[in-house]
Design an enzyme around this catalytic site. Structure first.
Site, PDB file in Angstrom:
ATOM      1  N   THR A   1       0.821  -1.209   0.000  1.00 33.87           N
ATOM      2  CA  THR A   1       0.000   0.000   0.000  1.00 33.87           C
ATOM      3  C   THR A   1       0.855   1.259   0.000  1.00 33.87           C
ATOM      4  OG1 THR A   1      -1.804  -1.122   1.121  1.00 33.87           O
ATOM      5  CG2 THR A   1      -1.747   1.250   1.355  1.00 33.87           C
TER       6      THR A   1
ATOM      7  N   SER B   1       1.548  -7.479  -1.000  1.00 39.94           N
ATOM      8  CA  SER B   1       2.354  -8.490  -0.298  1.00 39.94           C
ATOM      9  C   SER B   1       1.688  -9.861  -0.239  1.00 39.94           C
ATOM     10  CB  SER B   1       2.761  -8.007   1.093  1.00 39.94           C
ATOM     11  OG  SER B   1       1.656  -7.950   1.956  1.00 39.94           O
TER      12      SER B   1
ATOM     13  N   ASP C   1       0.429  -6.735   4.890  1.00 38.31           N
ATOM     14  CA  ASP C   1      -0.302  -7.995   5.102  1.00 38.31           C
ATOM     15  C   ASP C   1       0.608  -9.158   5.490  1.00 38.31           C
ATOM     16  OD1 ASP C   1      -2.576  -6.637   4.485  1.00 38.31           O
ATOM     17  OD2 ASP C   1      -2.933  -7.604   2.551  1.00 38.31           O
TER      18      ASP C   1
HETATM   19  N1  ASP Z   1      -2.554  -4.751   0.588  1.00 32.81           N
HETATM   20  C1  ASP Z   1      -1.385  -4.273   1.178  1.00 32.81           C
HETATM   21  C2  ASP Z   1      -0.251  -5.262   1.061  1.00 32.81           C
HETATM   22  O1  ASP Z   1       0.390  -5.269   0.046  1.00 32.81           O
HETATM   23  C3  ASP Z   1      -1.589  -3.862   2.588  1.00 32.81           C
HETATM   24  C4  ASP Z   1      -0.562  -2.883   2.982  1.00 32.81           C
HETATM   25  O2  ASP Z   1       0.475  -2.752   2.396  1.00 32.81           O
HETATM   26  O3  ASP Z   1      -0.808  -2.197   3.994  1.00 32.81           O
HETATM   27  O4  ASP Z   1       0.012  -6.016   1.962  1.00 32.81           O
END
Ligand code: ASP
Length: 329
Positions: A13, A57, A91
């Site tokens: 993110t 992730s 994540d």
């Molecule tokens: N969806 C995101 C990830 O790549 C969540 C984040 O980075 O906070 O894990």
């Protein structure tokens, strides 16, 4: 002379922006852009940005973690490099951090950082988190403390940290232990250091391990799938002290007959699994059928550790005592 910190970007993110067409946050920000968005970063250290990947992730895999680890460790052998920062999705951040920690022998700091708000959100937390991660990576105080997770002003040890909330910026916590330090405006403050780190150095990540959560009412269903997949190890995330439904036990027998290491972990946030009990499904029972105890780390972390250990010492799958001594440490 200003210290040099290498920033490896992997995605998450922290490097995402809202896309109207797709109706959500998607990878959009390059490593260079990430660093540019942090005022004052150039006054903390000389920064070199290296883009490793730009993925959410959930795309991280043990193979990618291994490659990332090797890339970082090679970079740290350069005497001009003081430390490294890894930007990562939150994540699976606790998995990658722990994996990197298992293979991190150098005393130089490696700080893993993420963000809960995207780069295009109101008040993104990414820039402040990156600033602090570089602050820690460039500090003398962070030396010899293994891989650290830096978010929201706090510094956590990789083996203890968990993502505790799906959306809040204050999501990373070290249940039972607490953070080991914090970032202040002028300096980094440590109050504790992680003890008992063990470091491994497998040449390649060859072992496969499945993680199976105990479920009330479960039998051998998932264990049989793992056995059919011919994995090298299985981690069962048990309840409490590591107890599992007794109907899973015949699956442990079959796995052990096939030469598969079986490790019991706990889904509790802290504390070790242990053979406190002797009833069917207890750790005492699992051990009598050839399983061993894992550590107080999460099931996911125990899985990564078992992969690393069985990759370095494949024969330990059939040496439960020695394997347990390494796993439960
Ligand atoms: N969806 C995101 C990830 O790549 C969540 C984040 O980075 O906070 O894990």
């Amino acid at each position: 002379k200003m210290k040099k910190v290498v920033v490896f970007t992997t995605g998450g993110t922290i490097a995402m922006k809202y896309d109207e067409k797709q109706g959500g946050l998607v990878p959009a920000v390059s490593g260079e852009d990430l660093a540019k968005a942090v005022p004052g970063l150039d006054k903390l250290a000389e920064i070199e940005v290296r883009e490793f990947s730009n993925v959410a992730s959930c795309n991280m895999s043990p193979e990618r973690m291994f490659k990332l680890s090797q890339t970082i460790e090679v970079a740290l052998t350069d005497p001009s490099v003081a430390g490294a920062v890894v930007t990562h999705g939150t994540d699976t951040l606790e998995e990658t951090s722990y994996f990197l920690d298992l293979l991190h022998a150098s005393e130089k700091p490696v700080c893993v950082v993420g963000a809960m708000r995207g780069a295009s959100d109101t008040s993104p937390d990414g820039p402040a988190n990156i600033y602090q991660a570089v602050q820690v990576a460039a500090s003398c105080e962070a030396k010899d403390k293994g891989v650290l997770v830096v978010l929201n002003n706090l510094i956590h040890a990789a083996a203890q940290v968990r993502k505790t909330h799906s959306a809040n910026c204050d999501t990373f916590g070290s249940p039972w232990w607490g953070p080991i330090g914090y970032c202040d405006q002028d300096r980094v403050v440590f109050r504790r250091a992680p003890l008992g780190r063990k470091v491994f150095n497998p040449e390649a990540l060859t072992a496969t391990v499945d993680l199976i959560p105990a479920e009330t009412g479960l039998g051998t269903e998932y264990l049989d799938v793992a056995i059919a997949r011919k994995v090298n190890g299985i981690v069962i995330e048990g309840f409490g002290r590591g107890n599992i439904p007794p109907a899973m036990i015949p699956g442990i027998d079959r796995a052990r007959k096939a030469g598969i290491a079986v490790v019991i972990a706990t889904r509790a946030f802290a504390g070790r699994p242990y053979e406190t009990y002797a009833y069917p499904g207890s750790v005492g029972d699992s051990k009598a059928h050839g399983a061993i105890r894992g550590s107080e780390a999460s099931g996911a972390q125990n899985r990564l550790k078992l992969m690393v250990i069985l990759s370095q010492y494949p024969n330990l799958a059939n040496e439960p005592k020695e394997l347990e001594a390494l796993m439960d440490s």
